[in-house]
Design an enzyme around this catalytic site. Structure first.
Site, mmCIF file in Angstrom:
data_model
loop_
_atom_site.group_PDB
_atom_site.id
_atom_site.type_symbol
_atom_site.label_atom_id
_atom_site.label_comp_id
_atom_site.label_asym_id
_atom_site.label_seq_id
_atom_site.Cartn_x
_atom_site.Cartn_y
_atom_site.Cartn_z
ATOM 1 N N GLU A 205 35.179 -13.792 57.118
ATOM 2 C CA GLU A 205 34.988 -12.521 56.401
ATOM 3 C C GLU A 205 35.104 -11.268 57.262
ATOM 4 O OE1 GLU A 205 31.395 -13.066 54.036
ATOM 5 O OE2 GLU A 205 32.549 -14.221 52.579
ATOM 6 N N GLU A 344 35.689 -19.486 49.076
ATOM 7 C CA GLU A 344 34.249 -19.341 48.817
ATOM 8 C C GLU A 344 34.141 -18.621 47.495
ATOM 9 O OE1 GLU A 344 31.638 -17.226 51.434
ATOM 10 O OE2 GLU A 344 32.382 -18.215 53.226
#
Ligand SMILES: *[C@@H]1O[C@H](CO)[C@@H](O)[C@H](O)[C@H]1NC(C)=O
Ligand SMILES: *[C@@H]1O[C@H](CO)[C@@H](O)[C@H](O)[C@H]1NC(C)=O
Ligand SMILES: *[C@@H]1O[C@H](CO)[C@@H](O)[C@H](O)[C@H]1NC(C)=O
Ligand SMILES: *[C@@H]1O[C@H](CO)[C@@H](O)[C@H](O)[C@H]1NC(C)=O
Ligand SMILES: *[C@@H]1O[C@H](CO)[C@@H](O)[C@H](O)[C@H]1NC(C)=O
Length: 431
Positions: A205, A344
């Protein structure tokens, strides 16, 4: 001379252009994943999967629990595990780590880190990767974290650039990049021969903002993270020409020519997920030579928390927002002609999960994406009678793996079966 040289350069450029920077397919070692167009392949067969996110597997100390978890994953049709290839602590945490048995691979002290490749360190990751293979599961390993969790980029920034440095230093400070690369090299060299590795992931991320505040070097138009991805992916490719490489990003867009947004309380809000402020440019990043496939995440409750349930937000639902996000990434995959995975995703609340996941999963599968829900839950773990504290809020309670309210456990049968059914669909496409 000059012309000859230029002609040579042209030939090399042309050759590189056709092959990309990839190794000719025939040379890929047995069992390694490859890509062609928008699909993955393993040993010549297409490979579509449902995967599991589990950062906690390498934190376990009881081999029976690790076996039980992989056994459960295999029984659910899971083919890929995504876990952290990092676990770093500050030297100040060493006493706690030794007392509690916390897994750690790097210890930071005085601006520098030391590798822990011992039994409480990388030996645990070795074991997870080796055991995964016994259950027919391949592993995605991320090299660091955008967030503080388990010792990510902030430790590099704090220790190398010093207190007060901003998060953008992680991508721009050459001392930090060198330190990150030293760690990447240790991990890649350790596992590069293993067919149990599915792919390397540069960072979980990556964003301009971390838990530290952002800074001026990372802003829309600087393409700082894209440059960083490019440099790091090339670095990994040089160490290991065969394994796949991806970003690990959330899939934020930078729609340079449009202002995508929405009205809220009579005001136009430019959408963070599309306006480049996050730092990624999904379309650009997917075109990078050494990025073999793209990743994206979905957390609308976090990303639009304050705007949810506002009546004047035009019929906004987290379910529809996710569907559009999936379709947008499918479009990018088509343009770049590379695979993209929904790596995710999560909503809180069992009712929300039960209603929303079937729709998201169906759309992702229809657009040929492989999927990894956040996150895999395991019941019946035996370590310390099922009561173990790891770090932060993470603990085993009555044998249940850490519950961050996104965790999906087998006894949540309606939600669980969404994924076991999806795994069957993916398996049928993988012949
Ligand atoms: C790491 O420990 C040092 C003291 O050695 C401390 O100043 C620093 O805040 C700690 N950093 C993090 C990220 O915990
Ligand atoms: C919201 O939904 C209603 C009913 O489906 C529809 O009439 C209306 O045009 C929608 N509003 C917007 C802004 O999309
Ligand atoms: C389900 O989602 C809605 C919309 O985000 C939210 O208001 C609600 O609190 C969620 N339920 C739970 C139990 O988290
Ligand atoms: C996990 O947490 C959620 C809410 O935070 C709760 O509803 C659920 O029962 C918990 N599951 C387990 C197995 O503890
Ligand atoms: C699943 O099992 C956990 C742990 O035993 C329990 O806390 C939870 O309430 C159970 N959930 C359901 C839906 O049965």
């Amino acid at each position: 001379m000059r012309h000859v040289l230029l002609a040579w350069l042209f030939c090399i450029a042309a050759a590189v252009g056709t092959l990309g920077s990839k190794v000719p397919a025939g040379k890929t070692p047995k069992g390694f994943a490859t890509t062609k167009g928008r699909s993955f392949y393993v040993d010549g067969k297409p490979f579509y999967f449902v995967g599991a996110n589990s950062y906690w597997l390498p934190l376990l100390t009881l081999q029976d629990d690790i076996h039980a978890t992989f056994k459960e994953m295999r029984a659910s049709g899971i083919k890929v595990l995504r876990t952290w290839g990092f676990n770093a602590i500050n030297a100040t945490e060493l006493p706690f780590a030794h007392e509690s048995g916390l897994t750690y691979y790097q210890v930071w002290d005085n601006g520098e880190w030391k590798l822990n490749d011992g039994p409480q360190g990388l030996k645990r990751l070795d074991n997870v990767i080796e055991t995964a293979g016994k259950y027919g599961i391949k592993v995605i390993l991320a090299f660091t974290n955008n967030w503080v969790g388990y010792g990510g980029s902030e430790l590099y920034v704090n220790h190398i650039a010093g207190a007060g440095a901003t998060h953008d230093a992680f991508y721009s400070d050459p001392r930090i990049v060198a330190s990150y690369q030293r760690y990447v090299k240790a991990i890649v060299n350790r596992y590069k021969k293993s067919a149990n590795v599915f792919a390397w992931e540069l960072m979980n991320e990556a964003r301009c903002l971390g838990d530290l505040r952002g800074g001026p070097a990372c802003a829309p138009g600087t393409d700082l993270i894209s440059h960083w991805y490019k440099g790091q992916a090339a670095f990994v490719r040089k160490l290991d020409p065969y394994h796949l490489i991806t970003t690990g990003g959330e899939g934020h867009f930078y729609k340079r020519d449009e202002d995508i947004g929405y009205w809220l309380d009579g005001q136009w809000i430019s959408d963070y997920n599309y306006n480049g402020q996050a730092g990624e440019d999904f379309d650009l990043d997917l075109t990078l030579d050494d990025i073999d496939f793209g990743t994206y995440h979905i957390y609308p409750q976090f990303w639009y928390g304050t705007t949810l349930d506002k009546p004047d937000r035009d019929n906004f639902t987290i379910s529809d927002w996710g569907l559009q996000w999936i379709k947008d990434h499918a479009e990018s995959a088509k343009k770049a002609n590379k695979p993209v995975i929904l790596e995710e995703f999560g909503v809180m609340g069992l009712q929300n999960k039960t209603e929303i996941y079937p729709k998201w999963v169906q759309t992702a599968l229809d657009t040929d994406h492989s999927i990894l829900p956040w996150q895999f839950g395991m019941l019946g773990l035996k370590e310390k009678d099922g009561q173990r504290y790891f770090k932060y809020e993470d603990r085993l309670i009555d044998g249940a793996s850490p519950n961050d309210s996104f965790t999906i456990y087998k006894n949540q049968t309606a939600v669980w079966s969404v994924f076991t059914n999806a795994a069957k669909v993916q398996a049928a496409k993988s012949r």
